[in-house]
Design a protein around this motif. Sequence first.
Motif, PDB file in Angstrom:
ATOM      1  N   ASP A  52      -0.183  -0.398  -4.831  1.00  0.00           N
ATOM      2  CA  ASP A  52      -0.682   1.056  -5.395  1.00  0.00           C
ATOM      3  C   ASP A  52      -0.439   1.733  -6.190  1.00  0.00           C
ATOM      4  O   ASP A  52       0.954   1.833  -5.858  1.00  0.00           O
TER       5      ASP A  52
ATOM      6  N   GLY B  62       0.933  -1.145  -0.195  1.00  0.00           N
ATOM      7  CA  GLY B  62       0.172  -0.130   0.331  1.00  0.00           C
ATOM      8  C   GLY B  62       1.088   1.278  -0.056  1.00  0.00           C
ATOM      9  O   GLY B  62       1.959   0.990   0.716  1.00  0.00           O
ATOM     10  N   ASP B  63       0.613   2.277  -0.020  1.00  0.00           N
ATOM     11  CA  ASP B  63       0.578   3.430  -0.339  1.00  0.00           C
ATOM     12  C   ASP B  63       1.032   3.863   1.263  1.00  0.00           C
ATOM     13  O   ASP B  63       1.943   5.082   1.452  1.00  0.00           O
ATOM     14  N   SER B  64       0.447   3.201   1.830  1.00  0.00           N
ATOM     15  CA  SER B  64       0.497   3.230   3.560  1.00  0.00           C
ATOM     16  C   SER B  64       1.555   3.234   3.135  1.00  0.00           C
ATOM     17  O   SER B  64       2.181   4.000   4.368  1.00  0.00           O
TER      18      SER B  64
ATOM     19  N   LYS C 193      -3.504  -1.331  -8.021  1.00  0.00           N
ATOM     20  CA  LYS C 193      -4.832  -0.992  -6.774  1.00  0.00           C
ATOM     21  C   LYS C 193      -4.671   0.613  -7.495  1.00  0.00           C
ATOM     22  O   LYS C 193      -3.574   1.062  -7.328  1.00  0.00           O
TER      23      LYS C 193
HETATM   24  O1  KIV Z   1      -2.444   2.246   1.377  1.00  0.00           O
HETATM   25  C1  KIV Z   1      -2.896   1.255   1.819  1.00  0.00           C
HETATM   26  O2  KIV Z   1      -1.790   0.376   2.769  1.00  0.00           O
HETATM   27  C2  KIV Z   1      -4.129   1.017   1.388  1.00  0.00           C
HETATM   28  C3  KIV Z   1      -4.864  -0.072   2.065  1.00  0.00           C
HETATM   29  C4  KIV Z   1      -5.151   0.330   3.574  1.00  0.00           C
HETATM   30  C5  KIV Z   1      -6.527  -0.477   1.458  1.00  0.00           C
HETATM   31  O3  KIV Z   1      -4.368   1.363   0.794  1.00  0.00           O
END
Ligand code: KIV
Length: 293
Positions: free
Chosen positions: A88, A48-50, A118
């Motif tokens: 992501d 994820g971009d998280s 994603k």
């Molecule tokens: O960037 C991320 O980790 C996410 C998830 C929380 C769905 O988009």
Amino acid sequence: MVAKRRPRTLDIFARRKRRGEKLALLTAYDLTSARIAASAGVDAILVGDSLGMVVLGHENTLPVTVDDVLHHSAAVVRARPGVPVIADMPYGSFHLDPALTVESALRLVKEAGVQAVKLEGGRNRAEHIAALLDAEIPVMGHLGLTPQSIHRFGGYKVQGRGGEAARILADEAAFLADAGCFSLVLECIPAPLAQAVSEASPIPTIGIGAGQGCDGQVLVFHDLLGLFDGLAPRFVKRYAELGRDATAAVTNYVDEVRSGTFPGPEHVYDDDKDLGPGMAGYLGGGGKDEPAS
Ligand code: KIV
């Protein structure tokens, strides 16, 4: 130790939806987190971009670059987790010409080795999704509280509340399935709406802050393990407090160094101790220590 089983493919998403079996996804950003996720039996890993917040220390996800996602996705793939790795698309990488979106996604597939990407958004990304699919790159959608839209939302707020907002979200979800996405993340929307969308959706929905009615769930690795204190949304369940435990362990180390307790006799070399169990093979020395030069 990574579980030994036949590597899974993206087919698992459609199969689980058909069978009514839940999908458990987790984010991971490096070799260690990917190995832990894989050993625990997750169905797929999301880079994820998280990562911008929990690994790189940014205030939000907006500064994350394709190079950042590429770097971390490659480390996750090198863990050989045996499950699909989904990268992501960071903010800015799918907002201009669709050809540029494909160029970025191709790097994630070819250089990092991910199986899918994603991206956040719905109809407004129609051309980008079509271009990615045309380049044979599977796409996961993401609706609801899409963190790349925080400025438009005016902060982190539950989305899809009220009749009109719920209708728009359901419509966007139907669009993403029609457009050819293989799955859809629903983030931070009312549980009844997520349930209705999931029941109507031919593709599996993956919830985060969207309740039990989704076809699967995803959490951020650092949130689940209690390693990140930056944001504490209601939807996070902390299954461990590794941040607290790690601080206690490091404090112990610091105290032992200062008191002279570490290193102990078992951690030092004399004339006949080798490097340590398993180390010679690990260094490629064919089971023997390399002679000191
Ligand atoms: O960037 C991320 O980790 C996410 C998830 C929380 C769905 O988009």
